[in-house]
Structures are given as structure tokens and as C-alpha cells.
Design a protein around this motif. Structure first.
Motif, mmCIF file in Angstrom:
data_model
loop_
_atom_site.group_PDB
_atom_site.id
_atom_site.type_symbol
_atom_site.label_atom_id
_atom_site.label_comp_id
_atom_site.label_asym_id
_atom_site.label_seq_id
_atom_site.Cartn_x
_atom_site.Cartn_y
_atom_site.Cartn_z
ATOM 1 N N GLU A 83 49.331 36.173 40.376
ATOM 2 C CA GLU A 83 48.076 35.422 40.345
ATOM 3 C C GLU A 83 47.361 35.465 41.699
ATOM 4 O OE1 GLU A 83 48.474 31.595 38.619
ATOM 5 O OE2 GLU A 83 46.304 31.338 38.424
ATOM 6 N N ASN A 84 48.168 35.556 42.799
ATOM 7 C CA ASN A 84 47.554 35.593 44.129
ATOM 8 C C ASN A 84 47.074 36.988 44.509
ATOM 9 O OD1 ASN A 84 49.858 36.978 44.535
ATOM 10 N ND2 ASN A 84 50.786 35.524 45.988
ATOM 11 N N GLY A 85 47.215 37.935 43.582
ATOM 12 C CA GLY A 85 46.671 39.283 43.829
ATOM 13 C C GLY A 85 47.709 40.237 44.351
ATOM 14 N N ARG A 86 48.886 39.805 44.589
ATOM 15 C CA ARG A 86 49.917 40.700 45.113
ATOM 16 C C ARG A 86 50.403 41.638 44.014
ATOM 17 N NH1 ARG A 86 55.829 39.179 47.280
ATOM 18 N NH2 ARG A 86 56.440 41.329 47.695
ATOM 19 N N VAL A 87 50.554 42.915 44.381
ATOM 20 C CA VAL A 87 51.019 43.906 43.400
ATOM 21 C C VAL A 87 52.536 43.845 43.333
ATOM 22 C CG1 VAL A 87 51.063 46.339 42.762
ATOM 23 C CG2 VAL A 87 49.015 45.380 43.819
ATOM 24 N N LEU A 88 53.078 43.578 42.130
ATOM 25 C CA LEU A 88 54.527 43.437 41.963
ATOM 26 C C LEU A 88 55.132 44.721 41.437
ATOM 27 C CD1 LEU A 88 54.451 39.866 40.406
ATOM 28 C CD2 LEU A 88 54.909 40.477 42.780
ATOM 29 N N LEU A 89 54.322 45.532 40.787
ATOM 30 C CA LEU A 89 54.796 46.843 40.318
ATOM 31 C C LEU A 89 53.583 47.774 40.229
ATOM 32 C CD1 LEU A 89 57.271 47.829 37.614
ATOM 33 C CD2 LEU A 89 54.950 48.660 37.367
ATOM 34 N N GLU A 90 53.829 48.978 40.728
ATOM 35 C CA GLU A 90 52.757 49.987 40.613
ATOM 36 C C GLU A 90 53.482 51.280 40.273
ATOM 37 O OE1 GLU A 90 49.137 50.540 40.813
ATOM 38 O OE2 GLU A 90 50.263 52.244 40.003
ATOM 39 N N SER A 91 53.317 51.769 39.043
ATOM 40 C CA SER A 91 54.157 52.878 38.573
ATOM 41 C C SER A 91 53.947 54.166 39.374
ATOM 42 C CB SER A 91 53.929 53.134 37.088
ATOM 43 O OG SER A 91 52.584 53.509 36.876
ATOM 44 N N GLU A 92 52.823 54.276 40.036
ATOM 45 C CA GLU A 92 52.566 55.498 40.798
ATOM 46 C C GLU A 92 53.090 55.387 42.242
ATOM 47 O OE1 GLU A 92 50.629 58.284 39.589
ATOM 48 O OE2 GLU A 92 50.859 57.323 37.629
ATOM 49 N N VAL A 93 53.571 54.214 42.621
ATOM 50 C CA VAL A 93 54.019 53.988 44.007
ATOM 51 C C VAL A 93 55.492 53.558 43.991
ATOM 52 C CG1 VAL A 93 53.644 52.577 46.083
ATOM 53 C CG2 VAL A 93 51.685 53.333 44.701
ATOM 54 N N LEU A 101 50.461 48.287 49.700
ATOM 55 C CA LEU A 101 49.270 48.159 48.832
ATOM 56 C C LEU A 101 48.433 46.942 49.183
ATOM 57 C CD1 LEU A 101 50.587 49.160 45.277
ATOM 58 C CD2 LEU A 101 49.484 50.549 47.029
ATOM 59 N N GLU A 102 47.127 47.097 49.000
ATOM 60 C CA GLU A 102 46.193 45.987 49.252
ATOM 61 C C GLU A 102 46.401 44.909 48.203
ATOM 62 O OE1 GLU A 102 42.199 47.221 48.610
ATOM 63 O OE2 GLU A 102 42.310 48.877 50.063
ATOM 64 N N ASN A 103 45.911 43.777 48.537
ATOM 65 C CA ASN A 103 45.897 42.717 47.553
ATOM 66 C C ASN A 103 44.880 43.096 46.463
ATOM 67 O OD1 ASN A 103 44.880 40.149 46.353
ATOM 68 N ND2 ASN A 103 46.562 39.356 47.635
ATOM 69 N N HIS A 104 45.251 42.875 45.187
ATOM 70 C CA HIS A 104 44.412 43.336 44.062
ATOM 71 C C HIS A 104 43.569 42.253 43.433
ATOM 72 C CE1 HIS A 104 45.879 47.290 44.359
ATOM 73 N NE2 HIS A 104 45.912 47.606 43.044
ATOM 74 N N ARG A 105 43.532 41.080 44.111
ATOM 75 C CA ARG A 105 42.882 39.938 43.467
ATOM 76 C C ARG A 105 41.393 40.206 43.194
ATOM 77 N NH1 ARG A 105 44.083 35.165 46.959
ATOM 78 N NH2 ARG A 105 42.547 36.253 48.140
ATOM 79 N N ALA A 132 41.362 53.108 44.986
ATOM 80 C CA ALA A 132 41.632 53.252 46.423
ATOM 81 C C ALA A 132 43.078 53.700 46.635
ATOM 82 C CB ALA A 132 41.382 51.925 47.128
ATOM 83 N N THR A 133 43.948 53.240 45.745
ATOM 84 C CA THR A 133 45.369 53.574 45.866
ATOM 85 C C THR A 133 45.620 55.050 45.655
ATOM 86 O OG1 THR A 133 45.710 51.441 44.842
ATOM 87 C CG2 THR A 133 47.657 52.858 45.099
ATOM 88 N N LEU A 134 45.002 55.614 44.570
ATOM 89 C CA LEU A 134 45.309 57.011 44.212
ATOM 90 C C LEU A 134 44.196 57.982 44.591
ATOM 91 C CD1 LEU A 134 46.846 56.461 40.683
ATOM 92 C CD2 LEU A 134 48.038 56.707 42.852
ATOM 93 N N ASN A 135 43.045 57.396 45.016
ATOM 94 C CA ASN A 135 41.902 58.205 45.397
ATOM 95 C C ASN A 135 41.367 59.091 44.251
ATOM 96 O OD1 ASN A 135 39.943 58.885 47.180
ATOM 97 N ND2 ASN A 135 41.106 60.588 48.104
ATOM 98 N N ILE A 136 41.401 58.568 43.037
ATOM 99 C CA ILE A 136 40.757 59.287 41.922
ATOM 100 C C ILE A 136 40.021 58.252 41.065
ATOM 101 C CG2 ILE A 136 42.300 61.290 41.663
ATOM 102 C CD1 ILE A 136 43.786 59.682 39.518
ATOM 103 N N ASP A 137 39.134 58.738 40.205
ATOM 104 C CA ASP A 137 38.427 57.816 39.303
ATOM 105 C C ASP A 137 39.348 57.425 38.172
ATOM 106 O OD1 ASP A 137 36.115 57.742 40.720
ATOM 107 O OD2 ASP A 137 35.282 59.544 39.744
#
Ligand code: ADP
Length: 484
Positions: A83-93, A101-105, A132-137
């Protein structure tokens, strides 16, 4: 511009417009449909991941990697966000990089999913943007879920399950579809172009043929027929033109016939004039070359020359008469007159001539004083010609009878004789100019061959008809009608 070019262009313009509209419409609706399907799929994926994680909670790094693999197999990117925007899982990372990773909020899809809150409709958000994470659309679908406890931050469970899909994955097939539609449209347009040209030719062809025929007619060829292949206005126009050509041909035939008749008439006139003139010339020459000395012979020749000049005079009189009738110069003056009185005067005129020829000329006077409408002088001429003929072609001892029959509104005058008669093959022609059954006999009797032609003209100018019946050797019967 030619008519078929115009037609083809018009058809092309119309069909081009239709094809273009259809292509644009189908492209946009296919795109919309495709995006909707993608979103649906991502929504389903989000639910699938949610239920997997709820069932098998992520309790160590191996379950993190397991989820990574699962997402890769499903060809999607999976992100779990607290809820605070923190990324808990990112399948590409990988797990070890996660802390970078940046906060995603503030990601738009996350903001949207959070904003809609809990309740009947679970919150969700979508976005198409640069990652911004993967640099693609990417195309994103974020779904707000009941807190999913995650081992690396038990204080902040995941509340957003986000599915990402590279835009290239979405756009690849779409571009292909687009290309397909564009190619199909171009092909369709080409086919329509071909068809337009064919149809335009088909419609314009009869007009083209008509134009060609009209040009031939202008060049004087009246044998042309315009081919009529359709029953529409163009076909009717063709038929009309054809009947105009027929009419023209008929008129030309008539003109040629008239022309032939004219030159025939001229030939006949010259011939008729030449005979008496030659005779007169011959007699005068004979007199000059010595016959003058013999008073008996001189008298005979001079008398014969005189007869021929009289003949010439009669002939010229008849010619003048007939030309005046035919050119329409002869003015008729119609009056009512007493028919009985009129016929009596005609009979009186011929009294001596009939007596001389030994023929009894009969007319039974009418008791009634009935009147007829006509030009008395012209009718006298007609009657004179008929009675004169009857007397001429009836041998001595015969009889000529004039009779009248009264009908309703008209009367029939008849001149019957007991003369030589006319053979059936001549009957239809004796009213023609210069037609004689026996040329010599007619000439001897002082005929010009124009008498009956004049009679016919006069009777027809009165609106009447003339007819003849005859039995060779027994006599002839001429009748004409007059209005009373
Ligand atoms: P024509 O001056 O030769 O008499 P018409 O035009 O009056 O010329 O007549 C044409 C021809 O018709 C005559 O040459 C004659 O052969 C025939 N015809 C006319 N009337 C009689 C008649 N009453 N009886 C027999 N033949 C006639």
C-alpha cells in the motif's frame, strides 16, 4: 471526357470512399476489441496470480523465483506492490535487485486501482506507458486485492497485483492485422476498379455505338442499324433512331420515285409535242417542195396541218391544266348548284357530237332540284372529259348514258357507255398521265392521254372518289362521288 471514363471515375470515387470508410472503421474496432481482450486476459492473469499466492503464500526466495518463472511462462510481467508503494515482487527483477526499484505508489495504474477502493467493485487501474524499470513501453493492469502477506515485509502486505505486458507483444499482432486489412482493402479497391471500368464500358458501349452510327449517317450512309441490346432508355433511344432512319429511307425512296416520275413526265411531254410538230413540219415542207401547185393536195395538207395545230393546242391546254392542278395553283371556288340543270347543260353541249357519231346520248332529267357542293366549272371540265371519252370509244350505233344516284349526304354521278371497254389489266392505270390503252386510236380520236388524270385530280380536290368498271366489247362505266 468520355462518358465511360466519367462513369468509371464516379463508381471508383464512390467505392473508394466506401472501402476507405470500411477499412478505417474495422481497423479502429478491431484495435478496440483487441485491447479489451488484452485487458481481460491481464485481469484474468492477475486473478490467477492472486489466488496462487493466496493459496501458496510467498514465504522465501525460492517461492519468489517460482513466481518469477510462472510469470515468464505466462508471458506476463507480475508485480506485487504494498500500500505504501514498495515493490514486493517484480518478476523481471531478481530478489537481490529488488531494493533498487523506485517506489511505485505514483504509477498511474496503481493510483487508479487504489483510488477506487474496496467494496462491491474491486479497484483496478490500467495504463499504457513507458516502463522506467525495463525501459520499454508496457501495457499495465493493476488490481487491488485483499492484503496478501509477503515474507520480506510482513508489516506491509501486498495490496496491488499488477500484470504488465510489453506493448510490442500487443502491437505485433495488431500491426499484422492492420497490414492484412490494408492489403485486403487495396485488393478490394483494385477489384472494384476493374469492375467499375467493366460496368462503365457496358453502360457506355451502346452510347458509343450510337455515336458511331450517327457519324455514319452524317456521312450519308443510311444502311446503318443501331444495335439495340437493352430495354432501358438507351435501348429505346436506339429504337427511335432506327425508326427515324427507316423514315428517312422511306422519304428518300419517295423522293427518288417522284424524281423518276418527273423525268418520265418530261419525256412523255416532249414526245407528245414532237409528233404533231413533226407532222406539221413535214406537211409544210411537202407543200413548199411542189405540192402547193396542186390545189386539191394543198388543201388536204393544210387541213391536216391545222388538225395538228389544234391537237397541239389541246395538248398544251391539258398540260397547263394539269400543271396548275399539281402545283396547287388552281383555285377552286365551291358553291351549291343544281345538279340536274348542270347535267342537262353538259348533255346539250355534246348533242351535236353524239348525233354526228351516231350515238344516242341519254340523260333522264331529275324531278328533284337537288344541289351539290363544288366548283361548277371544274366539274364541267371533268364531265366533259368523261362524256367525250365515252363518245370517242363507242362505235356508231352505241349508247352513252348519264345517271345520278342520291345517297345520304352525297351523290354518285355515272357515265356509262356501250363502247369498246377496257381490258382488266389497264383498269388500274388509265388515270395515270399519258396512259393510253391504244395510243394510235387515242391520237386519232384527238386524245392527249391526260383527260382522266385531270378528271381524277378534280374529283379528289372535291373530296370525292372516282372508279371504273368495264367489260371489253360491252362497255365501260365511270362513277364519281360528290358531296351534296
Ligand atoms: P385519252 O386522251 O387518250 O382519251 P384519257 O386520260 O382520257 O386519255 O384516257 C386514258 C385511256 O383510257 C384512253 O386512252 C383509253 O384507252 C381509255 N379510256 C378512257 N375512257 C374510256 C372509255 N369510255 N371506253 C374505253 N376506253 C376508255
Amino acid at each position: 471526357m468520355k462518358i465511360h471514363t466519367k462513369l468509371a471515375l464516379l463508381l471508383l470515387l464512390l467505392s473508394g470512399f466506401v472501402v476507405l470508410t470500411a477499412a478505417i472503421f474495422s481497423l479502429s474496432s478491431i484495435e478496440k476489441y483487441y485491447y479489451a481482450r488484452m485487458m481481460e486476459e491481464m485481469q484474468m492473469q492477475a486473478s490467477v496470480f492472486e489466488s496462487i499466492i493466496r493459496r501458496y503464500p510467498m514465504h522465501d526466495t525460492s517461492s519468489y523465483e517460482y513466481l518469477q518463472r510462472l510469470a515468464a511462462t505466462a508471458n506476463h510481467r507480475l508485480t506485487l506492490i504494498a500500500e505504501n508503494g514498495r515493490v514486493l515482487l517484480e518478476s523481471e527483477v531478481p530478489w537481490s535487485e529488488l531494493h533498487r526499484l523506485e517506489n511505485h505508489r505514483t504509477r498511474p495504474e496503481v493510483v487508479a486501482a487504489m483510488a477506487t477502493g474496496f467494496g462491491m467493485a474491486r479497484g483496478y487501474g490500467t495504463a499504457t506507458r513507458h516502463s522506467a524499470t525495463l525501459n520499454i513501453d508496457m501495457l499495465y493492469f493493476a488490481k487491488r486485492v485483499d492484503p496478501l502477506p509477503v515474507f520480506n515485509d510482513t508489516a506491509h502486505p501486498a495490496v496491488i497485483v499488477r500484470i504488465g505486458l510489453p506493448l510490442s507483444v500487443v502491437n505485433g499482432p495488431l500491426a499484422e492485422l492492420r497490414r492484412g486489412i490494408i492489403i485486403a482493402s487495396i485488393l478490394l479497391f483494385l477489384v472494384i476498379t476493374g469492375l467499375s471500368i467493366l460496368i462503365a464500358r457496358r453502360i457506355a458501349n451502346p452510347v458509343r455505338l450510337m455515336k458511331a452510327s450517327a457519324e455514319r449517317i452524317r456521312a450519308g450512309d443510311l444502311d446503318v442499324r443501331i444495335p439495340v441490346t437493352t430495354r432501358d432508355e438507351i435501348g429505346i433511344l436506339g429504337e427511335t433512331l432506327n425508326s427515324m432512319i427507316d423514315q428517312l429511307n422511306a422519304d428518300i425512296l419517295k423522293l427518288r420515285k417522284l424524281e423518276r416520275m418527273r423525268s418520265e413526265f418530261l419525256g412523255n411531254v416532249s414526245h407528245e409535242l414532237r409528233t404533231p410538230i413533226f407532222a406539221i413540219q413535214g406537211m409544210l415542207e411537202t407543200l413548199l417542195s411542189g405540192a402547193l401547185d396542186d390545189p386539191q393536195v394543198s388543201r388536204d395538207f393544210i387541213e391536216r396541218a391545222l388538225r395538228n395545230t389544234k391537237r397541239l393546242n389541246t395538248l398544251l391546254g391539258d398540260l397547263i391544266e394539269i400543271s396548275r392542278i399539281e402545283t396547287g395553283d388552281m383555285k377552286m371556288s365551291f358553291r351549291y348548284f343544281n345538279l340536274d340543270e348542270f347535267l342537262n347543260s353538259v348533255v346539250a353541249e355534246f348533242h351535236d357530237q353524239a348525233d354526228h357519231a351516231g350515238i344516242s346520248l341519254l340523260y333522264t332529267p331529275q324531278a328533284a332540284t337537288r344541289e351539290v357542293l363544288g366548283d361548277r366549272e371544274r366539274l364541267r371540265q371533268a364531265m366533259t372529259n368523261l362524256v367525250d371519252n365515252a363518245l370517242k370509244y363507242t362505235p356508231s350505233g352505241g349508247m352513252v348514258r348519264i345517271g345520278v344516284e342520291w345517297n345520304d349526304g352525297s351523290c354518285t354521278v355515272r357515265v356509262d357507255d356501250s363502247g369498246i371497254g377496257i381490258a382488266p389489266e389497264h383498269l388500274s392505270r388509265i388515270f395515270e398521265r399519258f396512259y393510253r390503252v391504244d395510243r394510235e386510236r387515242s391520237r386519232e380520236a384527238g386524245g392527249t392521254g391526260l383527260g382522266l388524270a385531270i378528271v381524277k385530280h378534280i374529283i379528289e380536290a372535291h373530296g370525292g372518289t372516282i372508279s371504273v368498271e368495264s367489260t371489253p366489247g360491252a362497255g365501260s362505266s365511270f362513277r364519281f362521288t360528290l358531296n351534296s
